[in-house]
Design an enzyme around this catalytic site. Structure first.
Site, short mmCIF file in Angstrom:
data_model
loop_
_atom_site.label_atom_id
_atom_site.label_comp_id
_atom_site.label_asym_id
_atom_site.label_seq_id
_atom_site.Cartn_x
_atom_site.Cartn_y
_atom_site.Cartn_z
N LYS A 144 -9.25 13.92 3.82
CA LYS A 144 -8.37 12.76 3.89
C LYS A 144 -7.45 12.96 5.09
O LYS A 144 -7.40 14.07 5.64
CB LYS A 144 -7.56 12.62 2.60
N ARG A 145 -6.73 11.92 5.50
CA ARG A 145 -5.74 12.11 6.55
C ARG A 145 -4.86 13.32 6.23
O ARG A 145 -4.53 13.56 5.07
CB ARG A 145 -4.82 10.87 6.67
N THR A 203 -8.65 6.52 -2.67
CA THR A 203 -10.01 6.05 -2.94
C THR A 203 -10.99 7.21 -2.77
O THR A 203 -12.08 7.18 -3.34
CB THR A 203 -10.42 4.90 -2.00
N LYS A 263 -14.58 8.16 -4.85
CA LYS A 263 -15.88 8.48 -4.26
C LYS A 263 -16.39 9.82 -4.79
O LYS A 263 -17.58 9.98 -5.08
CB LYS A 263 -15.77 8.59 -2.73
N LYS A 302 0.29 14.38 1.09
CA LYS A 302 -0.99 14.69 0.45
C LYS A 302 -1.12 16.18 0.12
O LYS A 302 -2.02 16.60 -0.59
CB LYS A 302 -2.14 14.23 1.35
N HIS A 345 0.79 -1.23 0.00
CA HIS A 345 0.00 0.00 0.00
C HIS A 345 0.82 1.27 0.00
O HIS A 345 0.26 2.36 0.00
CB HIS A 345 -0.92 0.04 1.23
C1 PLP Z 1 -12.16 7.07 1.60
C2 PLP Z 1 -11.73 7.49 2.94
C3 PLP Z 1 -10.39 7.77 3.19
C4 PLP Z 1 -9.33 7.70 2.10
O1 PLP Z 1 -9.24 8.94 1.43
P1 PLP Z 1 -8.03 9.27 0.45
O2 PLP Z 1 -8.43 10.56 -0.17
O3 PLP Z 1 -7.95 8.16 -0.55
O4 PLP Z 1 -6.80 9.37 1.28
C5 PLP Z 1 -10.02 8.15 4.46
N1 PLP Z 1 -10.92 8.25 5.45
C6 PLP Z 1 -12.23 8.00 5.25
C7 PLP Z 1 -13.19 8.15 6.38
C8 PLP Z 1 -12.68 7.62 3.99
O5 PLP Z 1 -13.99 7.35 3.81
#
Ligand code: PLP
Length: 812
Positions: A547-548, A655, A659, A553, A355
């Site tokens: 995101k985190r 991911t 979404k 990022k 990952h």
């Molecule tokens: C999808 C998701 C992530 C991952 O987000 P990235 O933009 O791919 O880092 C992190 N936290 C939650 C709660 C999510 O639903």
């Protein structure tokens, strides 16, 4: 088979709910609180799913199907109630039945705590995969840890992140079944004694791992799979003699000690801390999961040679990478298989997903620590490695004399350490990255020697997301619009969303899409006002980065753009600046000071610009605290623009990007991770790609010529922004953001924000131009939805089943 017939008819649902409430929970209808109603409803849903669950397990056995043990330290599930009702197809019936009792289903849904047994993307991926495996009828069991405290709750005080414990089990968890009969001994420490061919692991300490099962319902399929999370129990629950002599607290220490291993989720997935407790957690859940997997196999089959036909064990990153050693230990020491036979089984059963390429996230454990905690495992790993060494040395025509040093599982440079990534590749028959770009980099950069030794092992499976949660549940109006436009075939095969492409040219369709987006934005605007007291204009562009919080990022790049935009607006307020609300959310690891400082900066910038009469509601910056799956369900359907701006080569897939595209947001992003594949699907006109490519970053690194200071010196815009930060324009403490300025200028800007800034600025101007033409923007949004069909986790799971696991499906 029609399972509908086996369920209680919807008309009896009210009776079932009342029975759970009154007989199950012992509460009278008059006295029942909302919480009681939630528990009663959840228990009813769970009951309705159990028949399907038992039937699934029976079918797996009857058909002799292969079952996947999916090992993951994290499962970031969403709430269970609405998901369960949807899977049972009784959402409306339940709403009605509750209404007859004077209860609103929506209130119960909102009441449910969101379990947070994961940090971010990796854990959420595991949860999406569980959903897809059940919905496709792929027999599987997810294995993980039942953390008593999950990911911390994030509060923000004066801009600073404060972590609060996530006491998610405080109200009893209605979804789990405790399985006292599924209990395994897990050992730590002690010593190893060799006695002829037999090996004994003696002394040390032991705890019981005890199974808690959560049902994972399929949607559109009767299958209900299992998520089995391990709790811990002491072997001796309490020391009675100690208690009797009055040392009451001390007498309970076995309880406390045993449960320490499952107490809390490590709040970080992008660095490893060399903490012994983490290694304990990894061993604890791996050992229990493998004991359970082998027991299940042995219950049905007595020929070990069948193991690779009936079982796949999948490692979600290296967190479960003790699995090969533990599997060897159980097969050789306990089941008395010969080493070579056991190793053959291990390498045919295991597979591994990488990952991350980031060096700080790769797990490497000191041999000292591992030898103390897991003496037998260290021996086994050394033996695996010794045999591998012989194999490498014996290669015909070997012209790489130092090859073994580069692939050795035991790193001998400096302190001896076990490299868990190498162990995973060596022990697995397949290794995959999570996007096409990332899988190439796994081969070329992370494991080039292994890719040469074992080329057939390396594969790609691009990540995906479950459309049940991220479309049907989070954005039901959009799901309905799609149903009415192209039928409901996309629910079984998301790639059929491509049929929507022509509708992008249809004004009526785009009008309805606009209405849905507007409603979702109004809903989010209300939530923003309620949570953080900021009024935003729902007609403005919602520009979202959720995101985190992590330097790679590049949330900071986003913030630099916000400041630069604010400066430009103030310098030319008469210009036509389309209104924007920049929305951020995400947690920072508790020990990650720079990430916490970025959160602080977002708040301080927000405080300054949100109250500026010159820019007014044409520019707002909002940070929503406590990002979670449930908060994501609010934000993502309301997004217009999706920020995916990592430095190329650092985000394995992402991911969140999928979404957001699925919900009609346009992406502004780098050519990184799955952004590359999203761009292919939606087409270059409907996405804003900027910045250096992986190759350009590599060339810049190789040349050794990158100088962030030079870029700063040559850019008036950056000078103004960074000088504002350094001068304390956004903070009452002028020195507050110096570490950020330092990292950009003196630390040579590790993630190359300044190198990409100008390109980012230009891309944002292109976004503004595109936004001004709303009808054209809506067509782009429609084509983003149409292009997102490839990013279903159903497709990912089909890829895993065929490329990695060689697993089949239950009959539909
Ligand atoms: C999808 C998701 C992530 C991952 O987000 P990235 O933009 O791919 O880092 C992190 N936290 C939650 C709660 C999510 O639903």
């Amino acid at each position: 088979m029609n399972f509908q017939e086996r369920w209680p008819q919807p008309s009896s649902l009210k009776q079932a709910l009342l029975a759970r409430l009154v007989l199950g929970l012992g509460v009278s209808q008059e006295q029942a609180s909302l919480r009681d109603w939630f528990q009663a409803t959840a228990l009813t849903v769970r009951e309705l799913l159990t028949a399907r669950w038992h039937e699934t397990n029976r079918q797996v056995r009857d058909h002799g199907l292969k079952q996947v043990s999916y090992l993951s330290m994290e499962f970031l599930l969403g709430r269970g109630l609405q998901n369960g009702l949807m899977a049972l197809n009784i959402l409306d019936e339940c709403r009605e039945a509750l209404a007859e009792c004077g209860v609103r289903l929506e209130d119960l849904i909102e009441l449910e705590v969101t379990p947070a047994l994961g940090n971010g993307g990796l854990g959420r991926l595991a949860a999406c995969f569980l959903d897809s495996m059940a919905s496709l009828g792929l027999p599987s069991i997810g294995y993980g840890i039942r953390y008593e405290f999950g990911m911390f709750r994030q509060e923000v005080i004066d801009g600073w992140q404060i972590e609060r414990p996530d006491d998610w089990l405080a109200d009893s968890n209605p979804w789990e079944f405790m399985r006292p009969e599924r209990q395994y001994l897990v050992r730590f420490g002690g010593r190893v004694v060799h006695e002829g061919n037999r090996v004994h692991w003696l002394d040390g300490e032991a705890v019981y791992a005890i199974a808690y099962d959560t049902l994972v319902p399929g949607h559109g399929h009767y299958a209900v799979n299992t998520l089995r999370l391990w709790g811990a129990r002491p072997v001796e629950p309490m020391d009675l003699a100690t208690f009797n002599r009055g040392a009451f607290m001390e007498a309970l220490s076995p309880q406390l000690r045993a449960r320490t291993v499952v107490r809390v989720l490590y709040p970080d997935d992008s660095t490893i801390e060399g903490r012994e407790l983490r290694l304990r957690q990894e061993h604890f859940f791996v050992s229990a999961s493998i004991q359970d997997t082998l027991r299940r196999f042995r219950a049905d089959y007595d020929d070990w040679a069948l193991l690779p036909d009936k079982i796949s064990i999948h490692l979600n990153d290296t967190h479960p990478a003790l699995a090969p050693a533990e599997l060897m230990r159980q097969l050789v020491d306990e089941h008395l298989l010969a080493w070579d036979d056991a190793w053959d089984l291990v390498t045919r059963v295991l597979s591994y997903t990488n990952h991350t390429l980031m060096p700080e996230a790769l797990e490497i454990w000191p041999c000292d620590m591992m030898g103390r905690l897991l003496p037998r495992h260290l021996q086994i790993i050394e033996e695996i490695n010794r045999r591998f060494g012989q194999q490498v040395e014996a290669r015909p025509g070997d012209n790489q004399p130092d090859l073994f040093a580069k692939v050795s599982v035991i790193q001998e440079d400096g302190e001896r350490r076990v490299n868990m990534g190498r162990l995973s590749v060596l022990s697995s028959h397949k290794v995959n990255g999570v996007s096409r770009l990332h899988s190439r980099l796994v081969r070329e950069r992370l494991f080039p020697e292994f890719a040469e030794l074992f080329p057939e092992r390396f594969a790609n499976v691009t990540n995906g997301i479950t459309p049940r949660l991220w479309l049907n549940l989070a954005n039901p109006k959009l799901a309905t619009l799609i149903n009415e436009t192209i039928g409901d075939g996309w629910q079984r095969d998301l790639s059929r969303l491509a049929d929507l492409r022509p509708s992008a040219e249809d004004d009526a369709f785009c009008g309805r899409l606009a209405d849905i987006k507007a409603l979702n934005k109004q809903r989010l605007a209300k939530l923003i006002a309620h949570r953080v007291g900021i009024e935003v204009n729902p007609a403005a562009m919602f520009d979202v980065q959720v995101k985190r919080i992590h330097e790679y990022k590049r949330q900071l790049l986003n913030l630099l753009h916000v400041i630069a935009r604010w400066n430009a607006m103030r310098a030319a307020p008469e210009q036509d600046w389309p209104a924007r609300v920049v929305i951020m959310a995400g947690k920072a690891a508790s020990a990650y000071h720079m990430a916490k400082l970025i959160i602080k900066l977002a708040h301080d910038i927000g405080r300054r610009i949100n109250n500026d009469p010159v820019t007014g509601d044409r520019l707002k910056l909002v940070f929503l605290p406590d990002y979670s799956v449930s908060l994501a369900e609010y934000i993502i359907p309301a997004a217009d623009l999706s920020e995916q701006i990592s430095l190329a080569g650092t985000e394995a897939s992402g991911t969140g990007n999928m979404k957001l595209a699925l919900n009609g947001a346009l992406t502004i992003g780098t050519a990184d991770g799955a952004n590359v594949e999203i761009a292919e699907q939606v087409g270059p006109e409907d996405i804003f790609i900027f910045g250096m490519s992986v190759e350009e970053v590599a060339a810049l690194d190789a040349s050794g010529t990158y100088s962030s200071r030079e870029i700063y010196r040559n850019s008036q815009q950056l000078q103004e922004v960074i000088d504002q930060l350094g001068a304390g324009q956004f903070s009452s403490d002028p020195a507050c953001f110096w570490p950020i300025v330092d990292s950009l200028l003196d630390g040579n800007d590790h993630f190359k924000l300044l190198a990409d800034f100008d390109s980012y600025w230009q891309a944002q101007r292109a976004v503004d131009r595109a936004w001004r033409d709303q009808p054209a923007w809506l067509r782009k949004a429609a084509r983003n939805i149409a292009g997102a069909g490839r990013f279903s986790s159903d497709r990912s799971i089909r890829d895993y089943a065929s490329r990695i696991w060689n697993a089949g499906y239950l009959p539909a």
